[in-house]
Design a protein around this motif. Sequence first.
Motif, PDB file in Angstrom:
ATOM      1  N   LEU A  54       0.818  -1.220   0.000  1.00  0.00           N
ATOM      2  CA  LEU A  54       0.000   0.000   0.000  1.00  0.00           C
ATOM      3  C   LEU A  54       0.849   1.267   0.000  1.00  0.00           C
ATOM      4  CD1 LEU A  54      -3.037  -0.702   2.377  1.00  0.00           C
ATOM      5  CD2 LEU A  54      -3.041  -0.408  -0.110  1.00  0.00           C
ATOM      6  N   ALA A  55       2.051   1.201   0.566  1.00  0.00           N
ATOM      7  CA  ALA A  55       2.931   2.382   0.555  1.00  0.00           C
ATOM      8  C   ALA A  55       3.260   2.777  -0.884  1.00  0.00           C
ATOM      9  CB  ALA A  55       4.214   2.077   1.343  1.00  0.00           C
ATOM     10  N   GLY A  56       3.527   1.776  -1.714  1.00  0.00           N
ATOM     11  CA  GLY A  56       3.801   2.045  -3.126  1.00  0.00           C
ATOM     12  C   GLY A  56       2.593   2.579  -3.853  1.00  0.00           C
ATOM     13  N   ARG A  57       1.398   2.042  -3.525  1.00  0.00           N
ATOM     14  CA  ARG A  57       0.175   2.509  -4.178  1.00  0.00           C
ATOM     15  C   ARG A  57      -0.134   3.957  -3.787  1.00  0.00           C
ATOM     16  NH1 ARG A  57      -4.317   0.088  -6.475  1.00  0.00           N
ATOM     17  NH2 ARG A  57      -2.779  -1.452  -7.164  1.00  0.00           N
ATOM     18  N   ILE A  58       0.132   4.325  -2.534  1.00  0.00           N
ATOM     19  CA  ILE A  58      -0.086   5.708  -2.090  1.00  0.00           C
ATOM     20  C   ILE A  58       0.802   6.666  -2.886  1.00  0.00           C
ATOM     21  CG2 ILE A  58       0.279   7.313  -0.161  1.00  0.00           C
ATOM     22  CD1 ILE A  58      -0.594   4.990   1.712  1.00  0.00           C
ATOM     23  N   LYS A  59       2.080   6.301  -3.046  1.00  0.00           N
ATOM     24  CA  LYS A  59       3.016   7.140  -3.814  1.00  0.00           C
ATOM     25  C   LYS A  59       2.542   7.291  -5.267  1.00  0.00           C
ATOM     26  CE  LYS A  59       7.097   5.977  -1.050  1.00  0.00           C
ATOM     27  NZ  LYS A  59       8.360   5.201  -1.011  1.00  0.00           N
ATOM     28  N   GLU A  60       2.061   6.196  -5.819  1.00  0.00           N
ATOM     29  CA  GLU A  60       1.570   6.205  -7.203  1.00  0.00           C
ATOM     30  C   GLU A  60       0.390   7.165  -7.365  1.00  0.00           C
ATOM     31  OE1 GLU A  60      -0.755   3.043 -10.044  1.00  0.00           O
ATOM     32  OE2 GLU A  60       0.793   2.235  -8.717  1.00  0.00           O
ATOM     33  N   MET A  61      -0.560   7.111  -6.418  1.00  0.00           N
ATOM     34  CA  MET A  61      -1.734   7.990  -6.479  1.00  0.00           C
ATOM     35  C   MET A  61      -1.333   9.453  -6.288  1.00  0.00           C
ATOM     36  SD  MET A  61      -4.443   6.203  -7.126  1.00  0.00           S
ATOM     37  CE  MET A  61      -5.899   7.053  -6.521  1.00  0.00           C
ATOM     38  N   LYS A  62      -0.348   9.680  -5.427  1.00  0.00           N
ATOM     39  CA  LYS A  62       0.107  11.042  -5.171  1.00  0.00           C
ATOM     40  C   LYS A  62       0.762  11.635  -6.409  1.00  0.00           C
ATOM     41  CE  LYS A  62       1.947  13.544  -1.221  1.00  0.00           C
ATOM     42  NZ  LYS A  62       2.609  13.417   0.098  1.00  0.00           N
ATOM     43  N   ARG A  63       1.542  10.820  -7.127  1.00  0.00           N
ATOM     44  CA  ARG A  63       2.180  11.283  -8.363  1.00  0.00           C
ATOM     45  C   ARG A  63       1.142  11.686  -9.409  1.00  0.00           C
ATOM     46  NH1 ARG A  63       5.926   7.046  -7.584  1.00  0.00           N
ATOM     47  NH2 ARG A  63       4.727   5.702  -8.995  1.00  0.00           N
TER      48      ARG A  63
END
Length: 347
Positions: A141-150
């Motif tokens: 989920l940490a990676g998915r959060i970064k992806e959504m933020k980008r």
Amino acid sequence: ERKRKKGDKEIGNIRVYATTQLLGGIQNKSKEAKRIQETKSNKRKKLAIARMEAYKTLKVLGAGGGGQAILCERKADNLKVVIKKMPCVSPEEKEENMKEGTVLNKICSVCQYIVKYIDHFWSEKDKCVYLVMEYAEKGDLAGRIKEMKRKGDQFSEEQLVKWLWQITVALYYIHHQNTLHRDIKSLNVFLDQDDNLKLGDFGIARQLSANTQMAQTLVGTIPYMSPELLRGQPYDYKTDIWSLGCLMHELATLGSLPFEGNIIDLVYQVQRRAAPFIPDTYSSDFSDLIINMLFKDPKDRPTAAEILTNEIFKEVALADPSSPRFVRPLFEEEEETAELLKTFARV
């Protein structure tokens, strides 16, 4: 006198012979025990090597203080797995790392939202514990959060409600196994190819006994730690609920935890300040549920079972075959009552 001396000499010889035989027998037994131990050790080494040779290494997914996460492929059926390699510098560390495999093996079979256990073993050759687990294709989920933020995007409430349901179902079953996870965070929650959550990393999970319903060890990731844990007080399943509230706040705000800063500021905020609200683009029902998970007093926080009965989960609960047995009848009864009321209204 000569006969007496001769008899004493013979007795002495007998004693020497008996002692020699006894010591020889002990030495032989010791050698045999050592040989058996070496044979067992060699067998374990060969077994560990054989187990590792059953997998083909593809790449290292990540590394940290606890070891490496390695993406591998099982040669027998080309199944992709993650092997967690954990070096051990002491017998105690070996025991702790082996325990993670034991706990995961016991728990994963009860719920599809927990990372599946495949195998775990000790390698004498490189002094490492290897834990073989299911591979979650879409990362954590940490990676998915970064992806959504980008992307400058935001998770929909429907998505977050679904994920909250899944991880709470996992916690419900874990807690019913008398186990605390103690390290719920975005790095420890994984996504499969269908975007379903998988709770993983049971490295510091704690099994409670029938006589011990509280834990006291200060472990976990500080920004997700509950107030009672930071105060050094005994804690129970409600500490996992606090961490879950922190995780949901992080998802709703794309990376911001409820309380942040250096360790001193963080401890002060957790103890003194109320948890901030999530963005008002989410419904008040969803926001209130997260706030309830972040109440300072653990007695005021809901249990996993109480969270699952919240009205916001009605649709996902009825559609999910993994719903705990007590949940579905509650929502089905509500639907029947609603239909009856509609009928009476028409009449």
